[in-house]
Design a protein around this motif. Structure first.
Motif, short mmCIF file in Angstrom:
data_model
loop_
_atom_site.label_atom_id
_atom_site.label_comp_id
_atom_site.label_asym_id
_atom_site.label_seq_id
_atom_site.Cartn_x
_atom_site.Cartn_y
_atom_site.Cartn_z
N GLN A 42 2.20 10.42 -9.68
CA GLN A 42 1.36 10.64 -10.85
C GLN A 42 0.62 11.97 -10.74
OE1 GLN A 42 -0.98 7.06 -10.73
NE2 GLN A 42 0.37 5.97 -12.14
N GLN A 43 0.07 12.26 -9.57
CA GLN A 43 -0.66 13.51 -9.36
C GLN A 43 0.28 14.71 -9.47
OE1 GLN A 43 -2.51 12.59 -5.61
NE2 GLN A 43 -4.40 11.94 -6.59
N ARG A 44 1.47 14.57 -8.96
CA ARG A 44 2.47 15.63 -9.06
C ARG A 44 2.83 15.89 -10.52
NH1 ARG A 44 6.61 13.61 -5.90
NH2 ARG A 44 5.32 14.06 -4.11
N ASN A 45 3.00 14.83 -11.30
CA ASN A 45 3.32 14.97 -12.71
C ASN A 45 2.20 15.67 -13.48
OD1 ASN A 45 5.75 13.70 -12.28
ND2 ASN A 45 5.07 11.71 -13.03
N ILE A 46 0.95 15.32 -13.17
CA ILE A 46 -0.20 15.95 -13.82
C ILE A 46 -0.24 17.44 -13.48
CG2 ILE A 46 -2.73 16.08 -13.83
CD1 ILE A 46 -2.67 12.97 -13.48
N ALA A 47 -0.06 17.78 -12.20
CA ALA A 47 -0.08 19.18 -11.79
C ALA A 47 1.05 19.96 -12.45
CB ALA A 47 0.04 19.28 -10.27
N LEU A 48 2.21 19.38 -12.55
CA LEU A 48 3.34 20.04 -13.20
C LEU A 48 3.07 20.26 -14.68
CD1 LEU A 48 6.16 21.20 -13.07
CD2 LEU A 48 7.06 18.89 -13.34
N ALA A 49 2.52 19.25 -15.34
CA ALA A 49 2.20 19.39 -16.77
C ALA A 49 1.18 20.49 -17.00
CB ALA A 49 1.69 18.05 -17.32
N ARG A 50 0.17 20.57 -16.14
CA ARG A 50 -0.83 21.64 -16.26
C ARG A 50 -0.19 23.00 -16.05
NH1 ARG A 50 -6.23 19.68 -13.02
NH2 ARG A 50 -6.95 18.24 -14.58
N ALA A 51 0.67 23.11 -15.06
CA ALA A 51 1.32 24.39 -14.78
C ALA A 51 2.18 24.84 -15.95
CB ALA A 51 2.16 24.29 -13.51
N LEU A 52 2.83 23.91 -16.60
CA LEU A 52 3.69 24.25 -17.73
C LEU A 52 2.90 24.63 -18.97
CD1 LEU A 52 6.46 21.53 -17.31
CD2 LEU A 52 6.61 23.98 -16.78
N ILE B 115 0.81 -1.21 0.00
CA ILE B 115 0.00 0.00 0.00
C ILE B 115 0.86 1.27 0.00
CG2 ILE B 115 -0.31 0.16 2.49
CD1 ILE B 115 -3.33 0.83 1.67
N CYS B 116 1.99 1.25 0.65
CA CYS B 116 2.89 2.41 0.67
C CYS B 116 3.45 2.69 -0.73
CB CYS B 116 4.02 2.21 1.67
SG CYS B 116 3.47 2.24 3.37
N ASP B 117 3.81 1.63 -1.44
CA ASP B 117 4.30 1.78 -2.81
C ASP B 117 3.21 2.34 -3.71
OD1 ASP B 117 6.83 0.80 -2.18
OD2 ASP B 117 6.26 -1.27 -2.65
N LYS B 118 1.99 1.85 -3.55
CA LYS B 118 0.87 2.34 -4.35
C LYS B 118 0.60 3.81 -4.06
CE LYS B 118 -1.45 -2.10 -4.82
NZ LYS B 118 -2.64 -2.89 -4.52
N ALA B 119 0.65 4.20 -2.79
CA ALA B 119 0.43 5.60 -2.41
C ALA B 119 1.52 6.49 -2.99
CB ALA B 119 0.39 5.73 -0.89
N LYS B 120 2.75 6.03 -2.94
CA LYS B 120 3.87 6.80 -3.49
C LYS B 120 3.72 6.96 -5.00
CE LYS B 120 8.91 6.88 -3.32
NZ LYS B 120 10.10 6.18 -2.85
N LEU B 121 3.31 5.92 -5.68
CA LEU B 121 3.10 5.98 -7.13
C LEU B 121 1.97 6.95 -7.48
CD1 LEU B 121 3.79 4.91 -9.95
CD2 LEU B 121 2.18 3.05 -9.53
N LEU B 122 0.87 6.88 -6.75
CA LEU B 122 -0.25 7.77 -6.99
C LEU B 122 0.15 9.23 -6.75
CD1 LEU B 122 -3.23 8.26 -7.61
CD2 LEU B 122 -3.72 7.85 -5.19
N GLU B 123 0.88 9.48 -5.69
CA GLU B 123 1.35 10.83 -5.39
C GLU B 123 2.23 11.36 -6.52
OE1 GLU B 123 3.59 13.23 -1.80
OE2 GLU B 123 3.93 11.09 -2.02
#
Length: 73
Positions: A13-23, A3-11
């Motif tokens: 992915q969300q960070r990458n999406i936010a960064l792409a939107r910001a750019l 579950i920790c690995d899954k949470a880290k992966l999800l986090e």
């Protein structure tokens, strides 16, 4: 994968999406973001009344409504 690995992966992915939107934001929108709260979807200013009720709001009321309808159905 635990579950920790899954949470880290999800986090990440969300960070990458936010960064792409910001750019993708035009420079004038980025400046307005620095000056005031702006919707992350449509880049419109978030009204002060909404921020008074929900200080960490990151979407205008219209975009938040669309997001919630999309999540429901």
């Amino acid at each position: 994968m635990d579950i920790c690995d899954k949470a880290k992966l999800l986090e990440q992915q969300q960070r990458n999406i936010a960064l792409a939107r910001a750019l993708q934001r035009p420079p004038q929108v980025q400046q307005s973001i620095n000056d005031e709260a702006v919707c992350e979807d449509c880049f419109a200013p978030i009204p002060a009344a909404r921020l008074a009720v929900l200080p960490r709001a990151n979407r205008c009321i219209d975009c938040q409504s669309i997001k919630e309808r999309h999540e429901q159905g």
